[in-house]
Motif scaffolding. Sequence first.
Motif, mmCIF file in Angstrom:
data_model
loop_
_atom_site.group_PDB
_atom_site.id
_atom_site.type_symbol
_atom_site.label_atom_id
_atom_site.label_comp_id
_atom_site.label_asym_id
_atom_site.label_seq_id
_atom_site.Cartn_x
_atom_site.Cartn_y
_atom_site.Cartn_z
ATOM 1 N N ALA A 55 0.819 -1.216 0.000
ATOM 2 C CA ALA A 55 0.000 0.000 0.000
ATOM 3 C C ALA A 55 0.850 1.262 0.000
ATOM 4 O O ALA A 55 0.462 2.288 -0.559
ATOM 5 C CB ALA A 55 -0.935 -0.014 1.217
ATOM 6 N N VAL A 56 2.019 1.195 0.627
ATOM 7 C CA VAL A 56 2.876 2.379 0.769
ATOM 8 C C VAL A 56 3.872 2.521 -0.384
ATOM 9 O O VAL A 56 4.104 3.622 -0.897
ATOM 10 C CB VAL A 56 3.626 2.319 2.120
ATOM 11 N N LEU A 57 4.453 1.394 -0.793
ATOM 12 C CA LEU A 57 5.539 1.439 -1.781
ATOM 13 C C LEU A 57 5.227 0.712 -3.087
ATOM 14 O O LEU A 57 5.980 0.839 -4.059
ATOM 15 C CB LEU A 57 6.809 0.827 -1.167
ATOM 16 N N GLY A 58 4.158 -0.068 -3.109
ATOM 17 C CA GLY A 58 3.836 -0.872 -4.279
ATOM 18 C C GLY A 58 4.346 -2.293 -4.128
ATOM 19 O O GLY A 58 5.081 -2.620 -3.192
ATOM 20 N N LYS A 59 3.959 -3.146 -5.064
ATOM 21 C CA LYS A 59 4.371 -4.551 -5.015
ATOM 22 C C LYS A 59 5.789 -4.718 -5.558
ATOM 23 O O LYS A 59 6.404 -3.771 -6.032
ATOM 24 C CB LYS A 59 3.381 -5.410 -5.804
ATOM 25 N N ASN A 60 6.265 -5.966 -5.495
ATOM 26 C CA ASN A 60 7.588 -6.343 -6.020
ATOM 27 C C ASN A 60 8.739 -5.565 -5.382
ATOM 28 O O ASN A 60 9.683 -5.160 -6.063
ATOM 29 C CB ASN A 60 7.626 -6.173 -7.544
ATOM 30 N N GLN A 61 8.636 -5.360 -4.078
ATOM 31 C CA GLN A 61 9.712 -4.696 -3.347
ATOM 32 C C GLN A 61 10.705 -5.724 -2.822
ATOM 33 O O GLN A 61 10.324 -6.788 -2.321
ATOM 34 C CB GLN A 61 9.145 -3.893 -2.166
ATOM 35 N N ASP A 62 11.985 -5.418 -2.945
ATOM 36 C CA ASP A 62 13.020 -6.244 -2.296
ATOM 37 C C ASP A 62 13.023 -5.884 -0.811
ATOM 38 O O ASP A 62 13.507 -4.814 -0.424
ATOM 39 C CB ASP A 62 14.392 -5.963 -2.911
ATOM 40 N N THR A 63 12.447 -6.760 -0.009
ATOM 41 C CA THR A 63 12.230 -6.470 1.406
ATOM 42 C C THR A 63 13.335 -7.097 2.255
ATOM 43 O O THR A 63 13.539 -8.322 2.232
ATOM 44 C CB THR A 63 10.859 -7.016 1.859
ATOM 45 N N GLY A 64 14.042 -6.257 2.999
ATOM 46 C CA GLY A 64 15.098 -6.737 3.873
ATOM 47 C C GLY A 64 14.569 -7.031 5.265
ATOM 48 O O GLY A 64 13.758 -6.261 5.799
ATOM 49 N N ILE A 88 9.456 12.056 7.140
ATOM 50 C CA ILE A 88 10.550 11.161 6.735
ATOM 51 C C ILE A 88 10.291 10.627 5.323
ATOM 52 O O ILE A 88 11.211 10.563 4.490
ATOM 53 C CB ILE A 88 10.698 9.992 7.726
ATOM 54 N N ALA A 89 9.047 10.250 5.052
ATOM 55 C CA ALA A 89 8.707 9.730 3.722
ATOM 56 C C ALA A 89 9.001 10.765 2.642
ATOM 57 O O ALA A 89 9.586 10.449 1.592
ATOM 58 C CB ALA A 89 7.244 9.311 3.686
ATOM 59 N N HIS A 90 8.633 12.008 2.906
ATOM 60 C CA HIS A 90 8.862 13.085 1.935
ATOM 61 C C HIS A 90 10.356 13.281 1.684
ATOM 62 O O HIS A 90 10.793 13.470 0.535
ATOM 63 C CB HIS A 90 8.238 14.385 2.448
ATOM 64 N N SER A 91 11.145 13.212 2.754
ATOM 65 C CA SER A 91 12.600 13.398 2.601
ATOM 66 C C SER A 91 13.238 12.248 1.824
ATOM 67 O O SER A 91 14.317 12.399 1.249
ATOM 68 C CB SER A 91 13.262 13.544 3.976
ATOM 69 N N LEU A 92 12.554 11.100 1.786
ATOM 70 C CA LEU A 92 13.041 9.948 1.020
ATOM 71 C C LEU A 92 12.423 9.899 -0.383
ATOM 72 O O LEU A 92 12.660 8.946 -1.132
ATOM 73 C CB LEU A 92 12.724 8.640 1.762
ATOM 74 N N GLY A 93 11.615 10.918 -0.697
ATOM 75 C CA GLY A 93 10.987 10.974 -2.018
ATOM 76 C C GLY A 93 9.788 10.053 -2.158
ATOM 77 O O GLY A 93 9.418 9.667 -3.269
ATOM 78 N N ILE A 94 9.159 9.735 -1.043
ATOM 79 C CA ILE A 94 7.998 8.828 -1.052
ATOM 80 C C ILE A 94 6.733 9.629 -0.727
ATOM 81 O O ILE A 94 6.673 10.323 0.292
ATOM 82 C CB ILE A 94 8.170 7.704 -0.010
#
Length: 335
Positions: free
Chosen positions: A165-174, A310-316
Amino acid sequence: MKLNRNINKTRHNEFSSLRLFVSAVFIFSVSFFFIFFSQNATADSADKNILIVFQKSHGFRQQLIDQLQTDLSHYNYRISNLELGASEKISPQNLSTISKQQLLISIGSQTTKILLEAKIDTPILSALIPRHISKSLKKAHANKNNWSCLLIDQPFDRQFNLISAVLGKNQDTGVLLGPYTADLQKTLKKISTKTSHKINFEKVKDSDQLSSSLKKINRSSDVLLTLPDPSIYNKGTLRGILLSAYRNKLPIIGFSKAYVNAGAIAAVYSEPKQISKQITQITKNYFIRRSFKKDNYYPDEFSVALNKNIAHSLGIKLSTNETIVKQIKKAEAKK
């Protein structure tokens, strides 16, 4: 004419007598109904004594206790509170109080530990208890029947749905795995695939290994999913993890609202009202079945915390809390 008047008078008297009889029957029926059900209600409530047990309470815990008293009071339960002292032993007086209860609602891990070590027979429903502590306590007290936990941890699929919901699918999740979460690797792998995400694990055996493991996650992942493992995420490491991730433009999904306030971009968590509602429902079902349906319950209802700065500073760019909650619920409905 005189005969007709006598007949009418007789009919009037008969009608009056009938009306008095019907009224008497009605009054008797109502009185019987009231007395019968009042006695039943009293007997029923006497068989449903609930004791909320806790240690020092403030903030979130106190809000939950207050909400529980409100929610449970809508039903035919006798509710009382017991605050335990700092000692890890329960006094004879408190043991006597506990023995008269049909259900204990234990707030927090330490309270639950004290109750279990006292070898109390009374059924226990624990709240605000992490999965890893529930697991270790159940191993240590395997013979304890009628004990269940409403975990503080959110379901894993819900956390991956939050990433979607926040970043979209197919994320490389650590994911950093420590001693308390190492057993989750297969489960997390399965859920990440199911929710259309890739997953990268780094195992952290001790604090000395944390920095190198985090660097590997920074290089290989689009997002860091945190898990409630106190050997990794604690007061001593929190600041360093947040700064490292921020410098590497790696967004963090927290496991609590507090973590979002500290610097994670988002988290799913449950409010006291939501937890209380589920405890009340579990309690109702318990008194019907006289047993718990599950050993562990995950939260049903949830909220979303966001750190838009924080999200805005990361371009999200983040959607509203309401929109994200709806997206997660929609994904869960497809299960």
